[in-house]
Motif scaffolding. Structure first.
Motif, PDB file in Angstrom:
ATOM      1  N   LYS A  53       0.795  -0.926   0.082  1.00 53.34           N
ATOM      2  CA  LYS A  53       0.116   0.272   0.304  1.00 53.34           C
ATOM      3  C   LYS A  53       0.450   1.368   0.395  1.00 53.34           C
ATOM      4  O   LYS A  53       1.691   1.118   0.680  1.00 53.34           O
ATOM      5  CB  LYS A  53      -1.206  -0.070   1.503  1.00 53.34           C
ATOM      6  CG  LYS A  53      -2.612   1.126   0.978  1.00 53.34           C
ATOM      7  CD  LYS A  53      -2.840   0.736   1.942  1.00 53.34           C
ATOM      8  CE  LYS A  53      -4.058   2.486   2.136  1.00 53.34           C
ATOM      9  NZ  LYS A  53      -5.031   2.179   3.633  1.00 53.34           N
ATOM     10  N   VAL A  59      -6.042  -9.417  -0.738  1.00 54.00           N
ATOM     11  CA  VAL A  59      -6.518  -8.146  -0.514  1.00 54.00           C
ATOM     12  C   VAL A  59      -5.902  -8.180   1.314  1.00 54.00           C
ATOM     13  O   VAL A  59      -7.255  -8.537   1.541  1.00 54.00           O
ATOM     14  CB  VAL A  59      -6.904  -7.081  -1.440  1.00 54.00           C
ATOM     15  CG1 VAL A  59      -6.855  -5.746  -1.563  1.00 54.00           C
ATOM     16  CG2 VAL A  59      -6.564  -8.071  -2.936  1.00 54.00           C
ATOM     17  N   GLY A  61      -6.560  -5.743   4.425  1.00 48.82           N
ATOM     18  CA  GLY A  61      -6.482  -4.264   5.063  1.00 48.82           C
ATOM     19  C   GLY A  61      -7.204  -4.477   6.432  1.00 48.82           C
ATOM     20  O   GLY A  61      -6.701  -4.976   6.943  1.00 48.82           O
ATOM     21  N   GLY A  69      -4.056  -3.942   8.962  1.00 40.98           N
ATOM     22  CA  GLY A  69      -3.501  -3.916   7.757  1.00 40.98           C
ATOM     23  C   GLY A  69      -3.414  -5.900   6.899  1.00 40.98           C
ATOM     24  O   GLY A  69      -2.647  -6.094   6.464  1.00 40.98           O
ATOM     25  N   THR A  72      -3.605   0.950  -3.541  1.00 39.83           N
ATOM     26  CA  THR A  72      -4.400   1.539  -2.261  1.00 39.83           C
ATOM     27  C   THR A  72      -4.714  -0.087  -1.908  1.00 39.83           C
ATOM     28  O   THR A  72      -5.459   0.486  -0.152  1.00 39.83           O
ATOM     29  CB  THR A  72      -5.671   1.526  -3.026  1.00 39.83           C
ATOM     30  OG1 THR A  72      -6.247   0.419  -3.881  1.00 39.83           O
ATOM     31  CG2 THR A  72      -5.831   2.346  -3.610  1.00 39.83           C
ATOM     32  N   ALA A  73      -3.514  -1.072  -0.930  1.00 43.07           N
ATOM     33  CA  ALA A  73      -3.790  -2.371  -0.264  1.00 43.07           C
ATOM     34  C   ALA A  73      -2.951  -2.566   0.003  1.00 43.07           C
ATOM     35  O   ALA A  73      -2.075  -2.828  -1.691  1.00 43.07           O
ATOM     36  CB  ALA A  73      -4.916  -2.652  -0.329  1.00 43.07           C
ATOM     37  N   ASP A  74      -2.371  -3.777   0.441  1.00 44.85           N
ATOM     38  CA  ASP A  74      -1.761  -4.933   0.697  1.00 44.85           C
ATOM     39  C   ASP A  74      -1.900  -6.098  -0.174  1.00 44.85           C
ATOM     40  O   ASP A  74      -2.791  -6.408  -0.317  1.00 44.85           O
ATOM     41  CB  ASP A  74      -0.687  -4.944   1.687  1.00 44.85           C
ATOM     42  CG  ASP A  74       0.348  -3.718   2.381  1.00 44.85           C
ATOM     43  OD1 ASP A  74       0.494  -2.893   1.684  1.00 44.85           O
ATOM     44  OD2 ASP A  74      -0.346  -3.844   3.324  1.00 44.85           O
TER      45      ASP A  74
END
Length: 721
Positions: free
Chosen positions: A464, A481, A483, A487, A515-517
């Protein structure tokens, strides 16, 4: 007169209400689409082209009659085509005999590289050739052919001869050939080419009927020795079979082993012939005639060719010469076959040896620089999984040797179905009926640039906040994904065929930040297309570049929409036609800063404070100007004073110098008092309740500086009476 009872409310038809709301929704969607089209002409119209109604076309009557007759004929022919096989209590449908005949019918020309029927026929001819090669020497030397079983040997010989003749007269004249780079498939040319070849001469010699000599010399298998000249068909079958097998090295090992067994077979036949020539059991070296004659001779041939030793010493000159020739032949043949076997096995394991050498070199490098064991274990795991999953370390090494067209054909078959799932490259990614898609050739160029990378469990594909420069397509495996506040919460799991990061390729609307890992859940094999490669491709396709930019903007808007909340109950009746009240624009919210009178009072207060600052700036400017005038006047007085002193020194008698009056202040004291009084801050403005004859004017004007944007001006003016 009776009066109808009045109803407190009115009733509505739910079906009509739903239809009206659907019409309003469609009209709004259509209006938004047309607005987008006006903004960017790249988008095509969402309406499809009108198609001609079939009712308007009036076909002529004759074709109708013909169609009716054809339908009747088809209906009559259908029951004839249905074939059923009665078996016990069930009926099984079977295809008609015509289809079998059509499949078995030989074509006018045969492609020897792709036609599997031709390979099957070569296998049948090869079986006949091997029968002759193995059993003609056996029947000639060993007494296995007797008058009681000669009819069976003769029958099999005739079947093999029929295979030879069919190959000579039917199949070989139909085989295509190359001439100057062109594939010749003409019947006359193919027959002429075959008749002029050496293969045709050997085939003709191999079918010459020397069996006619049976009537003069008896049934001697030596008269069929010419059948062993059809060796070209045997080697052609080996080449064609290796080309269609998945693991051809297995067949090569079997074929090499067959060569060795055949040489031992010939040697066993020669040993029995030598023993018969010397006399069975005449010496210790020859075969004594006991036991199974073929197995005893074959055992002697194996020990002689492999040079094991332990055999009886030859006694006569013939036996000594025969044994020496056997030893020389054994050393040469056996060493050649062993070397060929080594080459076959080495070629079969060449890829694995390359993988092992790379892995050993990498481990040696890591040990030299004291790499931590955790990293070394991950590297070993990557090597092992990559080799087990795809059988090689880099797939592109195989394709680099091929022409570009072949690389493209393979890439289309392997990757096109996956790339076609990407919304960014679809023809209908943002409008339901859009027919303007990306250039097909551009997608083909992109397929050749895809890179395959394997990620281990727990590896971060992207993090991210980092700059997005790649698009990822999942070929195999799963990614998660992440969040949430820490996280670690799994938002969604993407599987094979999913795509992410496609918006970052074009950096549309600031979408070039992750916008995310994204983490690999297990072993994941991903296709990667980076931004630099895509830009190099889009240089040659400007129209596709415009379309992709527009698609990226629309996709970013769609992905940026908030999640739908609980469904809002639609008002019933005609109230549903007008929809809900639109929200107050953000500009006015920011401008008012509150609700009702509080917002207006805040505006008036800001206006008066602005006026006060303007008056203070004007007064400060005037004061600075007056001070500057006073300095100039004082400097002039000093210069005049110096001039008068110089004149007085030149006179014989100096007069008493009059005192010079001090320079007057540039500003009167009254004015200073006024400025000091004006410089004091005024009390904040207070809005008194009541009516007023002032009007509020709000305007937006562009700033003279490009970086500041726009300026908001609020003015209060009195109304004209």
């Amino acid at each position: 007169s009776t009066q109808k009872p009045t109803r407190s409310g009115f009733q509505t038809n739910e079906y009509v209400d739903a239809q009206l709301q659907d019409i309003v929704r469609k009209m709004r969607e259509r209006a938004t689409v047309y607005k987008e089209k006006l903004k960017d002409p790249v988008l095509s119209s969402p309406e499809g082209s009108p198609t001609a109604s079939p009712s308007k076309k009036k076909p002529p009557p004759p074709p109708k009659e013909e169609k009716k007759e054809e339908k009747k004929e088809d209906a009559e022919a259908k029951p004839e085509e249905d074939h059923y096989c009665d078996m016990l209590c069930c009926k099984f449908r079977k295809p008609p005999l015509k289809k079998y005949m059509e499949y078995l019918q030989l074509p006018d020309s045969i492609d020897s590289y792709t036609d599997r029927r031709y390979v099957a026929w070569l296998m049948l001819v090869t079986v006949a050739y091997n029968w002759n090669c193995w059993f003609i020497p056996l029947r000639f030397v060993f007494p296995y052919q007797t008058p009681s079983n000669i009819i069976y040997w003769f029958t099999i010989d005739i079947i093999c001869d029929i295979c030879y003749l069919c190959d000579l007269l039917i199949f070989q004249p139909r085989v295509q050939f190359l001439k100057g780079g062109d594939i010749i498939s003409d019947r006359v040319e193919m027959k002429k080419f075959y008749h002029n070849s050496v293969k045709f001469r050997l085939d003709v010699i191999s079918v010459l009927p020397f069996e006619v000599l049976y009537f003069f010399f008896g049934f001697n298998p030596a008269f069929r020795a010419n059948r062993m000249l059809k060796h070209n068909t045997f080697f052609e079958f080996n080449d064609r079979l290796e080309a269609i097998l998945d693991k051809a090295y297995i067949y090569r090992v079997i074929r090499t082993t067959g060569y060795l067994l055949f040489i031992l077979h010939i040697n066993a036949c020669l040993y029995y012939w030598a023993s018969d020539y010397e006399g069975l059991g005449s010496t210790k070296w020859v075969y004594d005639g006991k036991g199974n004659m073929y197995l005893r001779c074959y055992y002697w041939a194996v020990r002689t060719l492999i040079t094991i030793g332990g055999l009886p010493e030859p006694q006569t000159l013939f036996e000594i010469v025969f044994q020496l020739l056997n030893y020389f032949l054994g050393v040469f043949v056996f060493s050649s076959l062993i070397g060929q076997m080594r080459d076959v096995i080495g070629a079969a394991t060449a890829g694995q040896n390359y993988y092992r050498s790379n892995m050993d070199n990498t481990v040696s490098y890591m040990n030299t620089y004291s790499i931590p064991k955790v990293v070394q274990n991950r590297v070993r795991t990557w090597y092992e999984y990559t080799w087990d999953s795809q059988g090689m370390l880099d797939e592109s090494e195989l394709l680099e040797q091929m022409p570009t067209k072949m690389q493209l054909a393979i890439a289309i078959d392997v990757n096109f179905a996956i790339v076609n799932k990407v919304d960014l490259f679809k023809a209908s990614s943002f409008t339901g009926e859009c027919r303007n898609g990306c250039d097909t050739q551009m997608i083909y160029d992109m397929l050749l640039r895809l890179k395959s990378i394997v990620y281990l469990p727990g590896d971060f594909v992207c993090k991210k906040g980092e700059i997005g420069r790649e698009m990822y397509i999942i070929k195999q495996g799963e990614v998660q994904v992440l969040g949430g506040p820490d996280g670690t919460k799994v938002l969604v799991t993407l599987r094979a065929g999913a795509v992410f990061g496609e918006i970052s390729l074009l950096a549309a609307g600031g979408g070039n930040r992750r916008t995310a890992d994204v983490v690999a859940h297990g072993f994941a094999n991903l296709f990667i297309l980076d931004k630099k490669t895509l830009n190099e491709i889009l240089v040659h396709y400007p129209e596709s570049e415009k379309l992709l930019m527009k698609k990226a903007k629309v996709l970013l808007k769609q992905k940026g929409k908030p999640a739908p909340g609980p469904p809002v109950q639609q008002p019933r009746g005609l109230a549903g036609l007008f929809g809900q009240k639109q929200e107050t624009p953000k500009l006015f919210k920011a401008m008012l800063g509150g609700k009702g009178k509080e917002g207006l009072s805040r505006l008036l207060q800001l206006k008066k404070e602005q006026d006060t600052q303007v008056m203070l700036r004007k007064i400060e400017y005037r004061e600075n100007k007056s001070k500057e005038k006073a300095r100039k006047k004082a400097s002039k007085q000093k210069s005049s004073k110096k001039e008068t002193q110089a004149e007085a020194e030149n006179k014989p008698k100096q007069e008493e110098k009059k005192p010079v009056e001090p320079a007057a202040s540039s500003a009167p004291p009254a004015q200073k008092e006024e400025t000091n009084a004006d410089a004091k801050p005024k009390p904040p403005a207070v809005l008194h309740r009541g009516t007023t004859n002032e009007s509020l004017i709000i305007t937006m004007s562009p700033s003279p500086k490009t970086e500041e944007g726009e300026i908001l001006k609020v003015e209060v003016k009195e109304k004209k009476k």
